[in-house]
Design an enzyme around this catalytic site. Structure first.
Site, PDB file in Angstrom:
ATOM      1  N   ASP A 140       0.931  -1.255  -0.028  1.00  0.00           N
ATOM      2  CA  ASP A 140      -0.052  -0.094   0.130  1.00  0.00           C
ATOM      3  C   ASP A 140       0.904   1.137  -0.083  1.00  0.00           C
ATOM      4  O   ASP A 140       1.816   1.482   0.915  1.00  0.00           O
ATOM      5  CB  ASP A 140      -0.708   0.165   1.319  1.00  0.00           C
ATOM      6  CG  ASP A 140      -2.041  -0.713   1.166  1.00  0.00           C
ATOM      7  OD1 ASP A 140      -2.439  -1.531   0.205  1.00  0.00           O
ATOM      8  OD2 ASP A 140      -2.943  -0.852   2.211  1.00  0.00           O
TER       9      ASP A 140
ATOM     10  N   LYS B   5      -8.014   0.572  -5.522  1.00  0.00           N
ATOM     11  CA  LYS B   5      -9.311   0.096  -4.798  1.00  0.00           C
ATOM     12  C   LYS B   5     -10.469   0.831  -5.220  1.00  0.00           C
ATOM     13  O   LYS B   5     -10.549   2.209  -5.411  1.00  0.00           O
ATOM     14  CB  LYS B   5      -9.256   0.189  -3.145  1.00  0.00           C
ATOM     15  CG  LYS B   5      -8.283  -0.741  -2.439  1.00  0.00           C
ATOM     16  CD  LYS B   5      -8.187  -0.477  -1.258  1.00  0.00           C
ATOM     17  CE  LYS B   5      -7.115  -1.202  -0.439  1.00  0.00           C
ATOM     18  NZ  LYS B   5      -6.996  -2.488  -0.255  1.00  0.00           N
TER      19      LYS B   5
ATOM     20  N   GLY C  39      -5.264  -2.870   8.543  1.00  0.00           N
ATOM     21  CA  GLY C  39      -5.014  -1.672   9.577  1.00  0.00           C
ATOM     22  C   GLY C  39      -4.883  -1.952  11.062  1.00  0.00           C
ATOM     23  O   GLY C  39      -4.890  -1.030  11.765  1.00  0.00           O
TER      24      GLY C  39
END
Lengths: 308, 192
Positions: A38, A95, A167
């Site tokens: 990411d 995304k 996360g």
């Protein structure tokens, strides 16, 4: 007659077909054994590429920040995506929200290499996922079990990943989902072919996909691990559990020394069955991201619950 | 006979399938110590930048270079071609043994990836080109062995053969019989 033959030869000589399922799946095959990271800007993308990432995921905020800041999480801005696409030569993913087929159409128009229809963003449809057959760009989808994976493949996903719990820096959910997937595959493979339809009904999955799993002995598409991977050991654990590669979200750029950690995770993913090597790369890595216990999350905070 | 498959990143496991189909032994190469017993080599597709980074710490490529120079049959597909090429446009030269200029992702991004009809040793077959490179120029010793129309998509220089596409994702009869021939006889193929 002669003219017809001539025409036929010309057609055959130049035959090129774009975005077949084989081509969509093919890019996922090339990512195997790799780490997809990411990133939120060009600088992070370049760091990821230099550290050996097989691809990057272009995001506005990493999952840890989405979790902390709340609000509606949408597709990244066009500028962010384009900035990241021009900064690296490796594939770039982005995304879209679950069910938000216009975000997916935009990502296709932007020429992104892979679309992640992701539970990390706020879902746009509480019942339906995107029909992925119609879009030229390949899709990766999250799944927590075999039924979910089969439904996504039925909709046209060219790659599956575990959802894990993004996360959190906590690998427990990714492990749970991977084990559940393997269990499901084993159940399909060991079933008699006369039992497949009943099994398809039981797990609410397309019969054709089950038939293919039984034939191949595995999922018909590449299967990565995602959601909570924060250390080289986490990555190697997921590889030993049978994943084809790993996604690392917040784990890299929320840690003390992103470049070092990124490289260490890449090397551990290649050498997942070599503990000496994992020890070697795990030295002097600085602080890992701060983790969250899954039990401390409210049910509503669990991203893996999103998607149907 | 054992074929080594470079297994740092990419679709190396698809190449094991090809070798199983022609009943050949193989090992996965991750460290230089894995190279001891191999007599042919496959460099798979994947991301060349990733593979170069992963090997940079353990001198694997130095050893590979010696083996390939010694003449072991070597096959590169897609990223494997990029690793072998002497000149990579906007990219890093790594092994630098195959006398050609290649451009990475030369057709564009994934939306421009395609299945194309390839003429390879007088047979035609649809093969996958995935964010494929192009061979822009070849040296005198290099023979063109695969084409899409007039465009060169496969080359051979003595014991080194490389393709911009992925025959291992198709595993057609023609490719498999060539593969068997090349890993058995490729060392002795000095000229045409």
């Amino acid at each position: 007659m002669d003219f017809c033959l001539y025409k036929l030869v010309v057609i055959i000589k130049y035959m090129k077909v774009e975005s077949t399922f084989k081509i969509k799946k093919g890019l996922a095959e090339m990512l195997k054994g790799g780490v997809i990271m990411d990133v939120i800007n060009a600088e992070q993308a370049v760091t990821a590429e230099k550290s050996g990432a097989a691809a990057v995921m272009a995001l506005e905020r990493v999952p840890a920040d989405i979790r902390a800041q709340g609000g509606v999480a949408r597709m990244s801005s066009v500028e962010t995506i384009q900035e990241i696409m021009t900064s690296v030569s490796i594939p770039v993913m982005a995304k879209s929200r679950i069910g938000h087929f216009v975000e997916a159409q935009m990502l296709e128009a932007l020429g992104i290499d892979f679309i992640d229809e992701s539970e990390v963003l706020t879902p746009a449809d509480e019942k339906n996922h995107i029909d992925k057959h119609d879009i030229k760009t390949p899709f990766v989808n999250g799944a927590t079990n075999i039924g979910e994976a089969c439904r996504r493949i039925g909709e046209g996903a060219a790659m599956i990943r575990t959802k894990g719990e993004a996360g959190t820096g906590n690998v427990i959910e990714a492990v749970k989902h991977m084990r559940s997937m393997t269990e499901g595959i084993n159940k399909i493979v060991s079933s008699d072919k006369n039992q497949l339809m009943a099994l398809a009904k039981e797990i609410s999955a397309p019969y054709e996909v089950l038939k293919e799993i039984k034939k191949l002995g595995k999922l018909p598409v590449v299967n990565f691990a995602a959601g909570g991977i924060a250390t080289p050991a986490d990555a190697a654990l997921m590889m030993q559990l049978g994943c084809d590669g790993v996604f690392v979200g917040s784990g890299i750029f929320k840690s003390g020394d992103p470049a070092e950690r990124a490289e260490a995770i890449v090397i551990a993913t290649t050498n997942y069955d070599n503990p000496e090597k994992i020890v070697e790369v795990s030295k002097n890595l600085g602080e890992p991201m701060v983790g969250i216990n899954i039990d401390d999350l409210d049910e509503a905070e669990k991203l893996a619950k999103r998607g149907w | 006979m054992t074929t080594g498959i470079l297994s740092l990143q990419g679709n190396f496991l698809d190449h094991t399938r090809s070798l199983e189909l022609i009943k050949k032994d193989y090992i996965l190469i991750k460290q230089k110590n894995d190279l001891k017993s191999i007599d042919s080599l496959i460099l798979p597709g994947g991301e060349s930048t990733s593979m170069i980074k992963i090997q940079s710490n353990n001198e694997l490529f130095k050893k590979l270079k010696i083996l390939i120079n010694d003449g072991i049959p070597t096959i590169g597909t897609c990223a494997g071609l990029i690793l072998l090429a002497k000149d990579v446009v906007d990219g890093e030269t790594s092994l630098g043994l195959l006398d050609c200029v290649v451009e990475r992702n030369a057709y564009g991004r994934q939306n421009e990836s395609f299945e194309g009809l390839v003429n390879f040793l007088d047979n035609t077959q649809m093969y996958c080109f995935i964010r494929a490179p192009k061979i822009l120029k070849t040296g005198k010793k290099v023979k063109n062995i695969a084409f899409i129309d007039e465009e060169v998509v496969g080359v051979q220089q003595n014991n080194i053969a490389a393709f911009t596409f992925h025959p291992e994702l198709t595993n057609d009869k023609n490719y498999l019989s060539w593969l068997k021939y090349f890993i058995e006889e490729g060392k002795n193929v000095r000229s045409f």
